[in-house]
Design a protein around this motif. Sequence first.
Motif, mmCIF file in Angstrom:
data_model
loop_
_atom_site.group_PDB
_atom_site.id
_atom_site.type_symbol
_atom_site.label_atom_id
_atom_site.label_comp_id
_atom_site.label_asym_id
_atom_site.label_seq_id
_atom_site.Cartn_x
_atom_site.Cartn_y
_atom_site.Cartn_z
ATOM 1 N N ASP A 69 10.402 -41.023 4.384
ATOM 2 C CA ASP A 69 9.028 -41.380 4.732
ATOM 3 C C ASP A 69 8.523 -40.575 5.926
ATOM 4 O O ASP A 69 9.277 -39.855 6.592
ATOM 5 N N ALA A 70 7.242 -40.728 6.215
ATOM 6 C CA ALA A 70 6.612 -39.968 7.301
ATOM 7 C C ALA A 70 7.174 -40.341 8.672
ATOM 8 O O ALA A 70 7.293 -39.481 9.548
ATOM 9 N N PHE A 71 7.525 -41.623 8.878
ATOM 10 C CA PHE A 71 8.113 -42.012 10.158
ATOM 11 C C PHE A 71 9.463 -41.331 10.364
ATOM 12 O O PHE A 71 9.784 -40.887 11.470
ATOM 13 N N SER A 72 10.264 -41.259 9.312
ATOM 14 C CA SER A 72 11.575 -40.609 9.419
ATOM 15 C C SER A 72 11.429 -39.126 9.723
ATOM 16 O O SER A 72 12.179 -38.566 10.536
ATOM 17 N N VAL A 73 10.470 -38.490 9.088
ATOM 18 C CA VAL A 73 10.210 -37.068 9.366
ATOM 19 C C VAL A 73 9.788 -36.879 10.821
ATOM 20 O O VAL A 73 10.257 -35.973 11.514
ATOM 21 N N ALA A 74 8.911 -37.757 11.302
ATOM 22 C CA ALA A 74 8.410 -37.642 12.673
ATOM 23 C C ALA A 74 9.513 -37.898 13.695
ATOM 24 O O ALA A 74 9.575 -37.231 14.736
ATOM 25 N N ARG A 77 11.668 -34.872 13.992
ATOM 26 C CA ARG A 77 10.936 -33.835 14.728
ATOM 27 C C ARG A 77 10.980 -34.115 16.227
ATOM 28 O O ARG A 77 11.144 -33.205 17.046
ATOM 29 N N GLU A 93 16.348 -41.633 0.239
ATOM 30 C CA GLU A 93 14.932 -41.608 -0.129
ATOM 31 C C GLU A 93 14.322 -42.990 -0.335
ATOM 32 O O GLU A 93 13.141 -43.193 -0.071
#
Length: 330
Positions: A69-74, A77, A93
């Motif tokens: 998800d987007a939180f995991s990507v952020a 980073r 996933e």
Amino acid sequence: MDMTLVHGSHARPLKVALVGECMIEMRGEPGASISQTFGGDTLNTAVYLARLSSRGAVVVDYMTAVGGDAFSVAMRRSWRTEGIADAHVRVIEDALPGLYFIQTDLHGERRFLYWRGEAAARRMFDGPEADAMLAALAEYDYIYLSGISLAILSGEGRERLMQALHLARQGGTRIVFDNNYRPHLWPNPEAARQAYRELLRLTDLALITWEDDAILFGYRDTEALFSAYAQEGIGEVALKRGADSCLIQCPAGRFEVPAQHVARVLDTTAAGDSFSAAYLACRLQGGDPEQAARWGHRLAAQVVQYRGALIPQAAMPSMGTPSFPSVAQV
């Protein structure tokens, strides 16, 4: 415990892996404005360790599982921005990160509300997909994990982690353990005691919060705790006691290092995590246990004057160069 940066005849960076869970951190007032960042005990330690370590001397990796998800990507980073490598992060996933909300009282004491039951990190060492991560543990000079790291895992994952730690230590990897006991994460105290005892038999440096061990093991006093850790063969123990002095037991003897006074505490979140990070950073870069405890107190005193787990980079205190001051015996 030998913390030298020189291995054999060639100097090279020390590789440190921190194993645990990063969560979405939220703070503010329910029903009002809320700010969001990331945190978690071992992640907080990883960030502060990376900030305090000389680049090129210590390599800091974070090992966990996240979602797609987007939180995991952020969050990944954000780790890389802090100089933390994420090469051994498992992506599941169909899972999401855990989440916690910080509430603080007028004295800065915090209370956490958690949503983490289905977090990806709980499954990080489950199944054959985790084989590569577990094998990679033997590549590190130091592995840092906490009682929370153990508590969040499934029974299968915890057993596989212990087996991997045994193999890594046989190959020369040193184990650093922060007890961080959270009763609500365990089915019962005896399950926690069994897991802790198994890990303590592998531990080289123990960073212990007195209140947590007193609750879990029922120690009457610090003498009983130090005696128990000596029987386990642990060479270095730093006993954290909040705003009170830190007690150290190591081959040089047992001694006390006073804490730094803080006039106004805003938030005690990550006070212990930051102490552990600064202590380890100092030891890895040549400092002795006394100086390491002073680093720990200095960083923790700064951290509790800010809200949230991670203070701004600009607010990091100056630590100086690790050296070898004389140790005052008590």
